[in-house]
Scaffold this motif. Structure first.
Motif, PDB file in Angstrom:
ATOM      1  N   VAL A 154     -56.767 -65.311  37.999  1.00  0.00           N
ATOM      2  CA  VAL A 154     -56.517 -65.956  36.706  1.00  0.00           C
ATOM      3  C   VAL A 154     -56.368 -64.891  35.619  1.00  0.00           C
ATOM      4  N   ARG A 155     -57.232 -63.869  35.671  1.00  0.00           N
ATOM      5  CA  ARG A 155     -57.134 -62.769  34.681  1.00  0.00           C
ATOM      6  C   ARG A 155     -55.768 -62.091  34.768  1.00  0.00           C
ATOM      7  N   CYS A 156     -55.299 -61.890  36.003  1.00  0.00           N
ATOM      8  CA  CYS A 156     -54.006 -61.228  36.203  1.00  0.00           C
ATOM      9  C   CYS A 156     -52.893 -62.018  35.521  1.00  0.00           C
ATOM     10  N   LYS A 157     -52.961 -63.328  35.661  1.00  0.00           N
ATOM     11  CA  LYS A 157     -51.921 -64.164  35.042  1.00  0.00           C
ATOM     12  C   LYS A 157     -52.069 -64.177  33.522  1.00  0.00           C
ATOM     13  N   GLU A 158     -53.288 -64.336  33.054  1.00  0.00           N
ATOM     14  CA  GLU A 158     -53.511 -64.388  31.600  1.00  0.00           C
ATOM     15  C   GLU A 158     -53.075 -63.101  30.913  1.00  0.00           C
ATOM     16  N   SER A 159     -53.183 -62.006  31.636  1.00  0.00           N
ATOM     17  CA  SER A 159     -52.811 -60.714  31.038  1.00  0.00           C
ATOM     18  C   SER A 159     -51.308 -60.550  30.898  1.00  0.00           C
ATOM     19  N   GLY A 160     -50.559 -61.417  31.590  1.00  0.00           N
ATOM     20  CA  GLY A 160     -49.092 -61.293  31.555  1.00  0.00           C
ATOM     21  C   GLY A 160     -48.564 -60.281  32.553  1.00  0.00           C
ATOM     22  N   LYS A 161     -49.458 -59.595  33.249  1.00  0.00           N
ATOM     23  CA  LYS A 161     -48.984 -58.625  34.250  1.00  0.00           C
ATOM     24  C   LYS A 161     -48.448 -59.346  35.483  1.00  0.00           C
ATOM     25  N   ALA A 162     -48.918 -60.558  35.711  1.00  0.00           N
ATOM     26  CA  ALA A 162     -48.379 -61.403  36.785  1.00  0.00           C
ATOM     27  C   ALA A 162     -47.914 -62.704  36.141  1.00  0.00           C
ATOM     28  N   ARG A 163     -46.632 -63.003  36.313  1.00  0.00           N
ATOM     29  CA  ARG A 163     -46.140 -64.247  35.688  1.00  0.00           C
ATOM     30  C   ARG A 163     -46.728 -65.463  36.401  1.00  0.00           C
ATOM     31  N   PHE A 164     -46.809 -65.362  37.730  1.00  0.00           N
ATOM     32  CA  PHE A 164     -47.328 -66.474  38.527  1.00  0.00           C
ATOM     33  C   PHE A 164     -48.221 -65.922  39.629  1.00  0.00           C
TER      34      PHE A 164
END
Ligand code: SF4
Ligand code: SF4
Length: 383
Positions: A154-164
């Motif tokens: 979830v952190r990865c997505k929230e950071s914008g580094k992972a779109r999905f």
């Protein structure tokens, strides 16, 4: 609606567009007379428009073939932190082309800090500031996705580094409810092919698609190639995967299911790529069905369908489906490295088991796999 009719209607309605960027260089191998026709599909609620044939970059990417795929306009590429130099080699192929493609890659870790670190490493190696899909790699039981792993994703997505975000798995039946209940994942990458037998997986795949989840089909053709098969004897000459049209028919079959977002065959030659891209524009025919049926019967004794019905059936604790999959990496995908690497990750007590010590095997495969013979081959070849 009749399933076959539904598949046919979907194909007829499919968006077919000419390939773009054909003038780009990248390979001396002659190009086909007619440019490949690309079809685009929507990867569930991600909204990503992906080519029906994507590319599984795998452990040993062939840069010439990747370059040609990029030139053709194939736009979905899957790799992993776990695939040795895969991300680094792929990064060299996509310089200047990042905006035209979607990248999926994965972490093999279950630990929060490692997953976060893995994503940063992937971005650095790939030379990009985001990936389109960030997966947890090979999760076949919910225990392999502890709370801290979920939190990290979830952190990865929230950071914008992972779109999905999502995860890959070989046993979607065991994971579909966990996937949906978590309410955080966008994409599942899972085994799906004619040879594996859609019956085991169809319900899970339909459930995911109905919930708006993008489904990426992996292992779509490996079983149809028969590379290195024991029947030809160990060391028998390798076959080109483009030999025969089983793989083409196999991808056509997968793409005839509207629930599938894209496919990610691994490709090692231009001939193989040229054959696979045809699957986007050609219809799935009765001749394909006959071909696939015959191929399925041919490989029946050797190819584990990953139905997991034999889970826990070996009294000595051999994880049968896993070991047979590792052997398939060699016998069907031609990668001894991958087969040996996975086998060596088994616990020492499991690795030391020899099925030849049993007079009879307690595992009866309902799909006709010669379990004991195949396990003995694995124990001789890759242990
Ligand atoms: S060996 Fe047979 S029962 Fe076991 S997972 Fe493979 S196909 Fe299924
Ligand atoms: S032969 Fe069958 S029962 Fe014996 S160890 Fe191998 S899988 Fe288990």
């Amino acid at each position: 609606m009749n399933a076959n009719r539904s598949r046919r209607e979907f194909l007829r309605a499919g968006l077919v567009l000419p390939a773009v960027g054909l003038a780009a260089a990248g390979s001396d191998t002659p190009r086909p007379k007619d440019p490949p026709q690309l079809t685009y599909r929507t990867l569930g609620r991600t909204g990503l428009k992906v080519t029906g044939v994507g590319y599984g970059i795998g452990y040993e990417p062939n840069v010439e073939v990747v370059g040609r795929a990029l030139d053709y306009g194939i736009n979905y590429y899957d790799t992993s932190r776990d695939y040795r130099e895969s991300e680094a080699i792929f990064a060299r192929c996509i310089r200047g082309k990042r905006q035209k493609i979607h990248i999926s890659t994965k972490s093999g870790s279950t630990k929060k800090e490692e997953i976060l670190q893995d994503l940063d490493t992937s971005l650095k190696v790939l030379g990009t500031d985001y990936v389109d899909v960030w997966h947890l790699h090979a999760r076949d039981t919910p225990a392999r996705i502890p709370d801290e792993a979920l939190e990290a994703m979830v952190r990865c997505k929230e950071s914008g580094k992972a779109r999905f975000i999502g995860f890959s798995c070989h046993n979607p039946n065991a994971m579909v409810d966990f996937f949906l209940d978590a309410k955080v994942f966008d994409v599942m990458q899972t085994t799906y092919s004619y040879a594996i037998g859609s019956g085991f997986r169809e319900k899970a795949v339909q459930k995911l698609a109905a919930a708006g989840i993008g489904v990426v089909a992996m292992k779509v053709v490996v079983a149809l190639t028969g590379l290195n098969m024991g029947r030809g004897g160990a060391g028998a000459p390798k076959k080109e995967k483009s030999e025969g049209e089983g793989p083409l028919a196999g991808i056509k079959w997968v793409l005839s299911n509207p629930a599938i977002g894209t496919t990610i065959p691994n490709m090692n030659s231009i001939a193989e790529l040229d054959m696979n891209v045809r699957a986007m524009a050609e219809p799935y025919t009765p001749a394909d069905e006959r071909l696939l049926f015959a191929a399925g019967e041919r490989i029946r004794p050797d190819y584990c369908r990953m139905c997991f019905q034999c889970d826990g059936k070996c009294p000595r604790g051999v994880p049968v489906a896993d070991v047979l999959r590792y052997l398939a990496y060699y016998d069907f995908a031609g990668s001894l490295y991958q087969a040996v690497t996975h086998y060596r990750e088994l616990a020492p007590g499991i690795r030391s088991i020899r099925c030849s010590d049993c007079t009879e095997c307690a595992v009866q495969c309902p799909n006709g796999v010669r379990v004991r013979d195949r396990l003995m081959r694995a124990q001789n070849l890759i242990a």
